[in-house]
Design a protein around this motif. Structure first.
Motif, PDB file in Angstrom:
ATOM      1  N   CYS B 280     -26.450   6.286  37.185  1.00  0.00           N
ATOM      2  CA  CYS B 280     -27.330   7.403  37.536  1.00  0.00           C
ATOM      3  C   CYS B 280     -26.549   8.431  38.356  1.00  0.00           C
ATOM      4  O   CYS B 280     -25.877   8.068  39.317  1.00  0.00           O
ATOM      5  N   PRO B 281     -26.657   9.704  38.000  1.00  0.00           N
ATOM      6  CA  PRO B 281     -25.898  10.714  38.746  1.00  0.00           C
ATOM      7  C   PRO B 281     -26.505  11.055  40.098  1.00  0.00           C
ATOM      8  O   PRO B 281     -25.898  11.808  40.859  1.00  0.00           O
ATOM      9  N   THR B 282     -27.693  10.521  40.417  1.00  0.00           N
ATOM     10  CA  THR B 282     -28.290  10.866  41.719  1.00  0.00           C
ATOM     11  C   THR B 282     -28.463   9.668  42.647  1.00  0.00           C
ATOM     12  O   THR B 282     -28.706   9.849  43.829  1.00  0.00           O
ATOM     13  N   CYS B 283     -28.375   8.445  42.126  1.00  0.00           N
ATOM     14  CA  CYS B 283     -28.540   7.265  42.989  1.00  0.00           C
ATOM     15  C   CYS B 283     -27.473   7.302  44.079  1.00  0.00           C
ATOM     16  O   CYS B 283     -26.299   7.515  43.796  1.00  0.00           O
ATOM     17  N   PHE B 284     -27.902   7.106  45.312  1.00  0.00           N
ATOM     18  CA  PHE B 284     -26.966   7.317  46.422  1.00  0.00           C
ATOM     19  C   PHE B 284     -26.851   6.139  47.377  1.00  0.00           C
ATOM     20  O   PHE B 284     -26.171   6.213  48.392  1.00  0.00           O
ATOM     21  N   CYS B 285     -27.536   5.022  47.095  1.00  0.00           N
ATOM     22  CA  CYS B 285     -27.513   3.906  48.040  1.00  0.00           C
ATOM     23  C   CYS B 285     -26.087   3.402  48.244  1.00  0.00           C
ATOM     24  O   CYS B 285     -25.297   3.361  47.307  1.00  0.00           O
ATOM     25  N   PHE B 286     -25.795   3.063  49.469  1.00  0.00           N
ATOM     26  CA  PHE B 286     -24.486   2.460  49.734  1.00  0.00           C
ATOM     27  C   PHE B 286     -24.632   1.365  50.776  1.00  0.00           C
ATOM     28  O   PHE B 286     -25.627   1.310  51.500  1.00  0.00           O
ATOM     29  N   CYS B 287     -23.640   0.481  50.811  1.00  0.00           N
ATOM     30  CA  CYS B 287     -23.600  -0.509  51.876  1.00  0.00           C
ATOM     31  C   CYS B 287     -22.290  -0.341  52.623  1.00  0.00           C
ATOM     32  O   CYS B 287     -21.388   0.363  52.163  1.00  0.00           O
ATOM     33  N   LEU B 288     -22.201  -0.958  53.759  1.00  0.00           N
ATOM     34  CA  LEU B 288     -20.994  -0.859  54.579  1.00  0.00           C
ATOM     35  C   LEU B 288     -20.389  -2.248  54.677  1.00  0.00           C
ATOM     36  O   LEU B 288     -21.098  -3.231  54.861  1.00  0.00           O
ATOM     37  N   GLU B 289     -19.094  -2.294  54.524  1.00  0.00           N
ATOM     38  CA  GLU B 289     -18.434  -3.590  54.533  1.00  0.00           C
ATOM     39  C   GLU B 289     -17.161  -3.502  55.341  1.00  0.00           C
ATOM     40  O   GLU B 289     -16.444  -2.502  55.266  1.00  0.00           O
TER      41      GLU B 289
END
Lengths: 151, 379, 271
Positions: B280-289
């Protein structure tokens, strides 16, 4: 000093009952008072009385062999302590002990049973209130079963 | 011969060979042109050195759970629609260091990794993707908190858009009003014209920088029939779209039906693989590791793309808030098509169709939404 | 995204799995201002970051206080922190309890388990301006008397004439003379004026849901009931997407919400 009938009328369990209904209850009722740390009943004893607590607090305890008593519930002002007036004689299921000076209206179970026989409509009204109090208590006890604070 | 003015700038035309001039010019100006390219049979987005890197003579066929990259008899550079990757890979990289930590003498210091952003020239951005960039802008640039890395990359980037004159079966931009014609948000916009009288690009500037670049290219005035051909191509692309998404009843529809039986039906098919969110070109979720050296003297905190289909996306100590697949798919779709409106004032979908193309089991939001719209079947 | 280094100046064991860290900044301003209900992201090098609500007094900005339960990786490592150790802090984040806006009201502060920690700054703030509020009642529930957080402080508050403190546990040995039963049981025992009362609730989800029901039964309006929510939080900036609940990002639109806003979402399952 208020009459016994007035005291009955003031208790939440009986609130809203008509004067004639309260009149019928007066012969079954008496005022009781206990100091703190007094055992009111022990599991297995005959439960001849219902207590409508007016003040103070009562701990409901279960006695566990080797590990001693455990408080599972406390009741206070406005609460009902008792096993009802059906299928007499009833026995207390837990131990009851006051935590502080406690005052209550004691209702004789056998007397309530007779009242219900002779005045089924009045008995039904009382039973409804008893069931309502019981359901409220069961709801809270169910909440107590889930680990309420653990998550 | 009449010359046309498009809204926002003068139209012109350049021979297809001038695409090489444009790329060379961008390289000279310090940009790194990136765009569609075929490597080992895969249509991706990567660095473009010359027009030879573009997928000339390739075309695509894309439908729910279906994608084919095929040879075409046309000489077009942009004779396909969309590959799997979207431009967010350059502007919102899948893996980015955001904090470094160093331990020395019992003290710990923190820093943001210094990184002068690469100035990308995005070549071949389609209308749905321009719309997606506008959505990402709202999300990452215009909220209460802004993503400085995205901001820097976005500011440095140059956008060369391409109008679609073809549609894949997966496309539904027309129904959302996001395409197939580009409408602003670009520096240069191209429309590729192939035919008996030659191979041209209709070119239009959408910014001062675009105009400047255009002035350095061998452009000529547009001829009426060229303009007509371009318009006809775009109109045909819109006409050919068979999928559509009706959105007038959103967000309410999805908010009101979290227990609609159709969610269970989708969940029975969904694999929770997260492909839809990754493409998806708009999905923006991220996690931090965190990544540390063996002695735990230095650590780097990485920002990695995450997707709400992952169980751990909703983890809090002791469990997951969305343990069921149903809840996770519902979260994804409800976010895209409902919550997004409340959060950012726009839909999280621009009709590119990638989510349904790259879904291994062909879950198709243009079919799922109407199914959710239908009232619960009576038992 | 970049934390500030803070030094641990005090470690206090509260319960077997719960501890309190007092922190002071190693660099930058010496004072850390926050509003009750806000949270920080605490970073333990090599382990990662966790959200933690601030549990100190807003009027004492020179010491940053966090009460933490060791339930996971990062909190487990934080539990091993001792004075002198350095951790990273980002914040403060999120919406506060509307402490100033509630002046003039009667207040019920209802909490269970570790939920007392995010509400302690409210209690401090209210006690600092006690005359601004009507009747204040604190209702607190825990698993057993051994699990009571801030026990000595609770006893101190209970000894005040201007606070009513009700404590209850799920079960207890006979030496416990307090209440036994769930925390919602105590709600009818309050003596607040429900027409002018507000409630601040923090605790596990089930507890909050049933507490709201009881308070509404008592006559409180849902817009006067505030809850603090917990979600997966990674960026705390409303960007990473993990803390979403319907249209809300709990990290920036919350964690404190009025129940009329969050209730419809709070009551849905698995959203």
């Amino acid at each position: 000093m208020p009459s016994l009938e007035e005291t009955l009328a003031r208790h939440p369990f009986l609130a809203g009952l008509g004067p004639d209904h309260l009149q019928l209850l007066v012969p079954c009722a008496s005022l009781v008072s206990w100091p703190a740390d007094q055992t009111l009943f022990t599991a297995g004893e005959e439960a001849g009385q219902l207590y409508l607590l007016r003040s103070g607090r009562v701990a409901i305890m279960i006695h566990r062999p080797r590990r001693g008593p455990r408080t599972v519930y406390t009741l206070g002002e406005g609460d009902v302590v008792g096993m009802g007036w059906q299928d007499l004689p009833q026995q207390w299921f837990f131990d009851g002990r006051t935590l502080e000076v406690t005052r209550a209206i004691a209702l004789d179970a056998a007397c309530l049973a007779r009242l219900s026989e002779s005045h089924p409509d009045r008995g039904y009204e009382l039973l409804q209130r008893f069931v309502r109090a019981l359901l409220g208590k069961i709801k809270l006890l169910k909440l107590q079963l889930v680990d309420f604070y653990g998550s | 011969m009449s010359q046309f003015r498009w809204p926002g700038g003068a139209g012109a035309v350049m021979p297809a060979a001038a695409l090489g001039d444009l790329l060379a010019l961008l390289w000279r100006e310090g940009f790194q042109p990136v765009g569609p390219t075929v490597q080992d049979g895969y249509l991706g987005l990567d660095v473009l050195h010359t027009p030879a890197d573009l997928p000339q003579g390739w075309t695509t066929e894309a439908d729910a759970g279906w994608f084919r990259l095929q040879r075409s008899d046309r000489a077009a550079f942009f004779g396909f629609n969309l590959g799997q990757e979207s431009w967010k890979k350059f502007l919102f990289p899948p893996r980015l260091p955001v904090v470094t930590a160093a331990r020395q003498d019992g003290l710990i210091s923190f820093a943001a990794p210094a990184r002068p952003p690469t100035a990308y020239a995005l070549i071949g951005v389609r209308a749905c993707e321009l719309a997606a960039l506008a959505v990402l802008d709202r999300t990452l640039r215009q909220g209460a908190f802004r993503d400085p890395d995205y901001e820097a990359r976005r500011q440095a980037a140059l956008v060369v858009a391409v109008n679609c004159t073809e549609s894949d079966a997966a496309c539904f931009c027309a129904s959302l009003g996001t395409g197939p014609a580009v409408r602003g948000g670009y520096d240069l916009a191209l429309t590729e014209l192939t035919g008996a009288d030659g191979h041209f690009f209709l070119i239009q500037a959408g910014s001062a920088q675009g105009e400047r670049l255009m002035a350095a290219l061998p452009v000529q005035p547009v001829r009426e029939e060229q303009w007509q051909q371009a318009q006809a191509g775009i109109a045909a692309a819109a006409r050919r779209q068979t999928r559509s998404l009706a959105t007038a009843d959103l967000p309410g529809l999805l908010y009101e039906r979290p227990e609609h039986p159709h969610w269970e039906e989708v969940a029975a098919r969904c694999l929770s693989c997260g492909s839809c969110a990754l493409v998806c070109p708009t999905c923006f979720c991220f996690c931090l590791e965190d990544e540390t050296d063996l002695e735990n003297k230095t650590a780097t905190r990485w920002r990695l793309w995450d997707v709400c289909h992952n169980l751990d996306h909703s983890y809090i100590h002791g469990g997951w808030l969305r343990p069921s697949r149903k809840a996770r798919y519902r979260q994804w779709l409800t976010h895209k098509l409902a919550a997004w409106l409340d959060q950012f004032g726009c839909l999280g979908c621009t009709g590119c169709g990638r989510c349904l193309v790259w879904c291994p089991v062909a879950i198709d939001l243009t079919a799922e939404l109407p199914a959710l719209r239908e009232t619960a079947p009576k038992e | 995204m970049v934390p500030r280094p803070f030094r641990v100046v005090r470690y206090r064991r509260e319960l077997p799995d719960t501890f309190t860290l007092t922190l002071e900044p190693l660099a930058g301003p010496a004072e850390f201002f926050f509003q009750p209900g806000q949270f920080n992201m605490l970073y333990q090098m090599g382990a990662g970051e966790v959200p933690s609500s601030i549990s100190g007094a807003p009027g004492r900005p020179r010491e940053l206080v966090h009460t933490i339960r060791a339930v996971g990786n990062v909190t487990g490592v934080l539990q091993r922190c001792r004075p002198g150790d350095v951790i990273g802090v980002r914040g403060p984040f999120g919406t506060p309890w509307p402490v100033a806006a509630l002046a003039g009201r009667d207040l019920i502060i209802l909490t269970g388990g570790l939920g007392l920690a995010p509400l302690r700054p409210v209690i401090y703030a209210i006690l600092a301006r006690r005359q601004d509020y009507g009747a204040v009642e604190i209702i607190y529930g825990a698993r057993s008397p051994r699990d009571l957080l801030y026990r000595r402080e609770l006893e101190r508050w209970r000894g005040r004439f201007d606070l009513r403190v009700h404590v209850t546990v799920d079960s207890a040995s006979p030496d416990w003379h307090g209440n036994v039963g769930v925390v919602t049981n105590l709600i009818p025992r309050t003596r607040i004026d429900t027409c002018h009362a507000a409630a601040l609730i923090c605790g596990p989800g089930v507890m909050m849901r049933f507490a709201v029901q009881e308070l509404v039964k008592l006559g409180l309006q849902i817009q006067d009931i505030y809850v603090s929510l917990e979600r997966n939080m990674q960026c705390a900036l409303g960007l990473c997407g993990h803390c979403q609940l319907g249209p809300f990002f709990v990290c920036k639109d919350g964690p404190v919400f009025s129940y009329d806003r969050i209730g419809p979402w709070f009551e849905k399952r698995e959203v």
